[in-house]
Design an enzyme around this catalytic site. Sequence first.
Site, PDB file in Angstrom:
ATOM      1  N   ASN A 194     -17.990  88.316 -47.607  1.00  0.00           N
ATOM      2  CA  ASN A 194     -17.019  88.114 -46.537  1.00  0.00           C
ATOM      3  C   ASN A 194     -17.243  89.072 -45.358  1.00  0.00           C
ATOM      4  OD1 ASN A 194     -14.855  87.103 -45.195  1.00  0.00           O
ATOM      5  ND2 ASN A 194     -13.303  87.876 -46.603  1.00  0.00           N
ATOM      6  N   HIS A 221      -1.013  85.217 -55.401  1.00  0.00           N
ATOM      7  CA  HIS A 221      -0.637  86.151 -54.336  1.00  0.00           C
ATOM      8  C   HIS A 221       0.720  85.764 -53.761  1.00  0.00           C
ATOM      9  CE1 HIS A 221      -5.149  87.026 -53.303  1.00  0.00           C
ATOM     10  NE2 HIS A 221      -4.824  87.401 -54.519  1.00  0.00           N
ATOM     11  N   ARG A 247       0.879  88.924 -57.723  1.00  0.00           N
ATOM     12  CA  ARG A 247       0.599  90.118 -56.940  1.00  0.00           C
ATOM     13  C   ARG A 247       1.531  90.133 -55.752  1.00  0.00           C
ATOM     14  NH1 ARG A 247      -4.632  90.935 -53.132  1.00  0.00           N
ATOM     15  NH2 ARG A 247      -3.247  89.804 -51.700  1.00  0.00           N
ATOM     16  N   TYR A 276      -2.408  94.806 -44.648  1.00  0.00           N
ATOM     17  CA  TYR A 276      -3.249  94.004 -45.547  1.00  0.00           C
ATOM     18  C   TYR A 276      -2.408  93.106 -46.433  1.00  0.00           C
ATOM     19  CZ  TYR A 276      -5.411  92.311 -49.639  1.00  0.00           C
ATOM     20  OH  TYR A 276      -5.797  91.452 -50.615  1.00  0.00           O
ATOM     21  N   ASP A 321      -1.786  95.651 -54.852  1.00  0.00           N
ATOM     22  CA  ASP A 321      -3.103  96.102 -54.407  1.00  0.00           C
ATOM     23  C   ASP A 321      -2.934  97.144 -53.295  1.00  0.00           C
ATOM     24  OD1 ASP A 321      -6.128  94.200 -53.543  1.00  0.00           O
ATOM     25  OD2 ASP A 321      -5.731  96.361 -53.640  1.00  0.00           O
ATOM     26  N   HIS A 347      -5.356  98.657 -51.974  1.00  0.00           N
ATOM     27  CA  HIS A 347      -6.519  98.373 -51.122  1.00  0.00           C
ATOM     28  C   HIS A 347      -7.205  99.631 -50.601  1.00  0.00           C
ATOM     29  CE1 HIS A 347      -8.544  95.116 -48.721  1.00  0.00           C
ATOM     30  NE2 HIS A 347      -8.194  94.476 -49.808  1.00  0.00           N
ATOM     31  N   GLU A 373      -3.753  98.241 -58.085  1.00  0.00           N
ATOM     32  CA  GLU A 373      -5.170  97.975 -57.824  1.00  0.00           C
ATOM     33  C   GLU A 373      -5.709  98.828 -56.686  1.00  0.00           C
ATOM     34  OE1 GLU A 373      -5.908  93.887 -56.954  1.00  0.00           O
ATOM     35  OE2 GLU A 373      -7.923  94.249 -56.217  1.00  0.00           O
ATOM     36  N   GLU A 423     -13.526  95.635 -57.219  1.00  0.00           N
ATOM     37  CA  GLU A 423     -13.963  94.408 -56.514  1.00  0.00           C
ATOM     38  C   GLU A 423     -15.061  94.707 -55.499  1.00  0.00           C
ATOM     39  OE1 GLU A 423     -10.134  93.327 -54.776  1.00  0.00           O
ATOM     40  OE2 GLU A 423     -11.016  93.654 -52.808  1.00  0.00           O
ATOM     41  N   ARG A 444     -12.860  94.888 -61.947  1.00  0.00           N
ATOM     42  CA  ARG A 444     -12.499  93.821 -61.015  1.00  0.00           C
ATOM     43  C   ARG A 444     -13.666  93.070 -60.374  1.00  0.00           C
ATOM     44  NH1 ARG A 444      -9.320  90.930 -59.383  1.00  0.00           N
ATOM     45  NH2 ARG A 444      -8.599  91.566 -57.337  1.00  0.00           N
ATOM     46  N   HIS A 456     -12.351  89.281 -59.650  1.00  0.00           N
ATOM     47  CA  HIS A 456     -11.877  89.143 -58.282  1.00  0.00           C
ATOM     48  C   HIS A 456     -11.964  87.667 -57.881  1.00  0.00           C
ATOM     49  CE1 HIS A 456     -12.734  90.284 -53.828  1.00  0.00           C
ATOM     50  NE2 HIS A 456     -11.452  90.362 -54.051  1.00  0.00           N
ATOM     51  N   ASP A 480     -12.215  84.037 -50.621  1.00  0.00           N
ATOM     52  CA  ASP A 480     -13.583  84.234 -50.147  1.00  0.00           C
ATOM     53  C   ASP A 480     -14.615  84.262 -51.265  1.00  0.00           C
ATOM     54  OD1 ASP A 480     -11.817  86.771 -49.818  1.00  0.00           O
ATOM     55  OD2 ASP A 480     -13.771  87.617 -50.267  1.00  0.00           O
ATOM     56  N   GLU A 517      -7.895  86.482 -61.076  1.00  0.00           N
ATOM     57  CA  GLU A 517      -7.236  86.282 -59.764  1.00  0.00           C
ATOM     58  C   GLU A 517      -7.582  84.893 -59.273  1.00  0.00           C
ATOM     59  OE1 GLU A 517      -8.587  88.976 -56.780  1.00  0.00           O
ATOM     60  OE2 GLU A 517      -7.053  88.401 -55.355  1.00  0.00           O
ATOM     61  N   TRP A 572      -9.535  99.888 -45.166  1.00  0.00           N
ATOM     62  CA  TRP A 572      -8.762  98.645 -45.025  1.00  0.00           C
ATOM     63  C   TRP A 572      -8.398  98.111 -46.381  1.00  0.00           C
ATOM     64  CZ3 TRP A 572     -10.034  93.378 -46.252  1.00  0.00           C
ATOM     65  CH2 TRP A 572      -9.046  92.477 -45.834  1.00  0.00           C
TER      66      TRP A 572
HETATM   67  C1  CS2 Z   1      -8.269  91.641 -52.207  1.00  0.00           C
HETATM   68  C2  CS2 Z   1      -9.265  90.750 -51.528  1.00  0.00           C
HETATM   69  O1  CS2 Z   1      -7.921  89.827 -53.655  1.00  0.00           O
HETATM   70  C3  CS2 Z   1      -7.939  91.067 -53.565  1.00  0.00           C
HETATM   71  O2  CS2 Z   1      -7.721  91.843 -54.494  1.00  0.00           O
HETATM   72  O3  CS2 Z   1      -8.671  92.968 -52.315  1.00  0.00           O
HETATM   73  O4  CS2 Z   1      -8.559  89.707 -50.980  1.00  0.00           O
HETATM   74  C4  CS2 Z   1     -10.104  91.387 -50.433  1.00  0.00           C
HETATM   75  O5  CS2 Z   1      -9.252  91.868 -49.431  1.00  0.00           O
HETATM   76  C5  CS2 Z   1     -11.025  90.331 -49.872  1.00  0.00           C
HETATM   77  O6  CS2 Z   1     -11.748  89.777 -50.928  1.00  0.00           O
HETATM   78  C6  CS2 Z   1     -12.003  90.914 -48.867  1.00  0.00           C
HETATM   79  O7  CS2 Z   1     -12.921  89.918 -48.497  1.00  0.00           O
HETATM   80 MG    MG Z   2      -8.132  93.798 -54.176  1.00  0.00          MG
END
Ligand code: CS2
Ligand code: MG
Length: 399
Positions: free
Chosen positions: A37, A122, A147, A159, A207, A209, A233, A259, A280, A309, A313, A336, A399
């Site tokens: 991604n 999500h 989540r 995010y 998450d 992140h 996470e 991830e 992950r 993960h 994407d 997920e 991020w």
């Molecule tokens: C995120 C992802 O799903 C998750 O746990 O961390 O959506 C992540 O932000 C994206 O895969 C980035 O491309």
């Molecule tokens: Mg994540």
Amino acid sequence: MKIVDARVVVTSPGRNFVTLRIETDEGVTGLGDATLNGRELAVVAYLRDHVAPLLVGTDPHRIEDTWQYLYRGAYWRRGPVTMAAIAAVDVALWDIKAKVAGLPLYQLLGGASRERVRTYGHASGRDLPELFDAVRARLAEGYPAIRIQTGVPGLKLVYGVRSGALSARSVGPAVEDWDTAAYLRHLPAVCEAVRNEFGPDLPLLHDAHHRLTPSQAARLGKDLEPYDLFWLEDCTPAENQEGLRLVRRHTTTPLAIGEVFNSVFDYQTLVTEQLIDYVRSSVTHFGGVSPLRRLFDFAALYQIKSAVHGPEDISPVGMAAAIHLDLAVHNFGIQEYAGHTEATGAVFPHAYTFTDGYLHPGEEPGLGVELDEEAAAAYPYEPAYLPVNRLQDGTVHDW
Ligand code: CS2
Ligand code: MG
């Protein structure tokens, strides 16, 4: 059997996907996902210019030898671009092998260890009413775990919240803003409100992140203990694996990481010191089915479970490979699953099913996914970036 062609197909049915198609002299083809991604074209070039020419004329059944050849033969090992490219080859070769065997891939991975694959979805909201609506929507879709991501008072774009685009289709990265202190003050109250609204039993995940220092992550993990999360996470950037020692010393909140990892060495301390509870990595970003299965077996020695993960994407090709692995491995944790657009489903017709919150790979030989190249051609690549995160003073943050 010999490989006669290896082609990369880029398509963008709502977001960019990179797919490798390998063709053999006996007419059996295999697919692999190579989507990274925000840096998709780097993997396209790696595959198209450096890997595909090496595959033509080789035996597609020699999956392990081909994997080692591409991993060790590149000299410059590991990294997200290299491992996404190798993953696409690995998965396409497993697809071919399973098709030749006339079996769904999971049967070549030891057969089913369960009847179906538990998922989490999500739910996000800029505020509590929006978040609650999203949780209700996921519950209505049957998700057994959810989540929760939330806006933070005083911040504009955060995010995982609806207005925080995951793969912003823009000329350049969208800029999100961040304030760790505000987030640390806010999240426990959000979790308490969700528990009060939806009860103590619903498995809740969150998450972070990669945004906290180890001591901030320790504090958050401790503050969230009363809300009994399924996991917290990416609580802290885990390239510094030792940082998780500090977190683990202070909290029993389960931790999920990995991830962004693409090699078992990224996990070595985390796993051997049991600093995490879930690994992950996705099939696509970890080099394929072959190494991800090895990671799960390594993690199993330390009672750590899989949690592949699976955001939007990860293409249906990568998702299908994950679901086959999920069905087969003993130390499966959770998958997920954010789903895909209808247009993506038309480009990638697939046998896997999502029913009442659970996935199953289906019984088609191979991965059970096809790539409709005519449909794919209708969605040409579009430059897209992941957002960049900045603190209130403008400093770039994770991020
Ligand atoms: C995120 C992802 O799903 C998750 O746990 O961390 O959506 C992540 O932000 C994206 O895969 C980035 O491309
Ligand atoms: Mg994540």
